[in-house]
Design an enzyme around this catalytic site. Structure first.
Site, mmCIF file in Angstrom:
data_model
loop_
_atom_site.group_PDB
_atom_site.id
_atom_site.type_symbol
_atom_site.label_atom_id
_atom_site.label_comp_id
_atom_site.label_asym_id
_atom_site.label_seq_id
_atom_site.Cartn_x
_atom_site.Cartn_y
_atom_site.Cartn_z
ATOM 1 C CG ASP A 109 7.012 50.802 14.842
ATOM 2 O OD1 ASP A 109 6.327 51.848 14.816
ATOM 3 O OD2 ASP A 109 6.905 49.893 13.999
ATOM 4 N N GLY A 110 5.455 51.694 17.562
ATOM 5 C CA GLY A 110 4.220 51.245 18.201
ATOM 6 C C GLY A 110 3.472 52.304 19.004
ATOM 7 C CG ASN A 111 5.244 56.066 19.943
ATOM 8 O OD1 ASN A 111 5.682 55.179 20.673
ATOM 9 N ND2 ASN A 111 5.948 57.137 19.601
ATOM 10 C CG ASN B 291 8.609 58.597 10.411
ATOM 11 O OD1 ASN B 291 9.464 58.416 11.286
ATOM 12 N ND2 ASN B 291 7.816 57.604 10.001
ATOM 13 N NE ARG C 93 9.835 48.246 13.356
ATOM 14 C CZ ARG C 93 9.807 48.911 12.236
ATOM 15 N NH1 ARG C 93 10.749 48.746 11.343
ATOM 16 N NH2 ARG C 93 8.818 49.770 11.969
ATOM 17 N NE ARG D 65 7.674 47.900 8.369
ATOM 18 C CZ ARG D 65 6.474 47.370 8.621
ATOM 19 N NH1 ARG D 65 6.211 46.116 8.309
ATOM 20 N NH2 ARG D 65 5.531 48.086 9.185
HETATM 21 C C1 IPE Z 1 10.257 53.486 11.837
HETATM 22 O O1 IPE Z 1 8.936 53.273 12.177
HETATM 23 C C2 IPE Z 1 10.652 54.901 12.147
HETATM 24 C C3 IPE Z 1 10.775 55.240 13.545
HETATM 25 C C4 IPE Z 1 10.569 54.440 14.565
HETATM 26 C C5 IPE Z 1 11.181 56.599 13.810
HETATM 27 P P1 IPE Z 1 7.749 53.450 11.144
HETATM 28 O O2 IPE Z 1 6.516 53.163 11.897
HETATM 29 O O3 IPE Z 1 7.852 54.767 10.465
HETATM 30 O O4 IPE Z 1 8.078 52.329 10.074
HETATM 31 P P2 IPE Z 1 7.105 51.559 9.062
HETATM 32 O O5 IPE Z 1 6.315 52.605 8.332
HETATM 33 O O6 IPE Z 1 6.227 50.679 9.879
HETATM 34 O O7 IPE Z 1 8.037 50.772 8.198
HETATM 35 C C1 IPE Z 2 6.754 55.176 16.294
HETATM 36 O O1 IPE Z 2 5.424 54.893 16.467
HETATM 37 C C2 IPE Z 2 7.026 56.651 16.311
HETATM 38 C C3 IPE Z 2 7.489 57.203 15.033
HETATM 39 C C4 IPE Z 2 7.603 56.544 13.916
HETATM 40 C C5 IPE Z 2 7.806 58.614 15.011
HETATM 41 P P1 IPE Z 2 4.403 54.857 15.260
HETATM 42 O O2 IPE Z 2 3.764 56.206 15.143
HETATM 43 O O3 IPE Z 2 5.025 54.368 14.023
HETATM 44 O O4 IPE Z 2 3.345 53.822 15.813
HETATM 45 P P2 IPE Z 2 2.526 52.744 14.988
HETATM 46 O O5 IPE Z 2 3.516 51.961 14.182
HETATM 47 O O6 IPE Z 2 1.561 53.485 14.123
HETATM 48 O O7 IPE Z 2 1.862 51.914 16.042
HETATM 49 MG MG MG Z 3 5.205 52.532 13.199
#
Ligand code: IPE
Ligand code: IPE
Ligand code: MG
Length: 240
Positions: free
Chosen positions: A29-31, A77, A188, A194
């Protein structure tokens, strides 16, 4: 026996003396936040996220893991914009094409969990080919695609019911992960605390680690630190 029911089997929830981690899963998470911090589009964050995956898979040799499971796309997603979903699917296509030869060379066995069969037909075909070509690999890279833990459990329960036995063991035997070692450690990134519908069943006795690092910044050293942290933990599985 007195009041004690039969003990549950040790395989499912670890043996008395735990060796190092065999199976680690990561919610990458966090891209988006990585990109935002740099005033870049989210798509660049996702690209850098793929690079972090490649770097990790290359760097994992020697850490003693049998399986690394990565959450790449959740069943929730799809709620993102069409553009972002397209970006993520295109990155998936590119990643399989560019990295499959390296998986084969490095003895990586690819596995996909989740409802991946309902992705675009060309992606399904690419994945089927990649699965076939890596079937004899040694260490597993499991990628969760269109994955949701609740749905996985519901599917597994339906299959168990069709076979006439709805017990925890019977359901577990039908999970997408039924051929993987028990989950030892769930990480995570990005500071969120979560599960976001990831490996809900498998997490029952997994150790958890939440780190602030944004996924594109995650390096093999971070995984090694996580494994060192895991090695210091005492797992109890409800016993003493
Ligand atoms: C969880 O991250 C899904 C993946 C890393 C693929 P999300 O960014 O989608 O989760 P939420 O929305 O913060 O719960
Ligand atoms: C995780 O990064 C990648 C996927 C869920 C596919 P996010 O796109 O959720 O990055 P944030 O949470 O918005 O920083
Ligand atoms: Mg995210």
């Amino acid at each position: 026996m007195g009041d004690k029911p039969a003990p549950s089997d040790g395989r499912k929830h670890g043996a008395a003396s735990d060796p190092g981690a065999r199976h680690v899963a990561i919610i990458m998470d966090g891209n988006g936040r990585w990109a935002k911090k740099r005033a870049l589009p989210r798509s660049i964050g996702h690209q850098r996220g793929v690079e972090a995956v490649r770097r990790l898979v290359r760097g994992i040799d020697g850490m003693g893991l049998e399986c690394l499971t990565l959450y790449a796309f959740s069943s929730e997603n799809w709620k993102r914009s069409d553009d972002e979903v397209d970006d993520l699917m295109n990155l998936m296509r590119k990643f399989i094409k560019s990295d499959l030869p390296e998986f084969i060379t490095n003895d990586v066995k690819l596995k996909i969990i989740g409802d991946w069969q309902s992705l675009a037909p060309d992606i399904v075909a690419m994945l089927e080919d990649a699965l076939a070509q890596t079937a004899n690999g040694k260490n597993t890279l499991a990628v969760a695609l269109n994955y949701g833990g609740q749905h996985e459990i519901a599917r597994a329960a339906a299959k168990a019911a069709a076979l006439g036995e709805i017990t925890a063991d019977a359901i577990e035997a039908q999970l997408d992960t039924n051929d993987l070692p028990p989950l030892d450690l769930l990480i995570r990134t990005s500071g969120e605390v979560r599960l976001s519908n990831f490996l809900l069943w498998q997490a029952a006795y997994a150790e958890m680690l939440f780190v602030d690092t944004l996924w594109p910044d995650f390096k093999p050293e971070h995984l090694q630190q996580a494994l060192d942290n895991f090695a210091r933990r005492e797992r109890r599985y409800g016993g003493r």
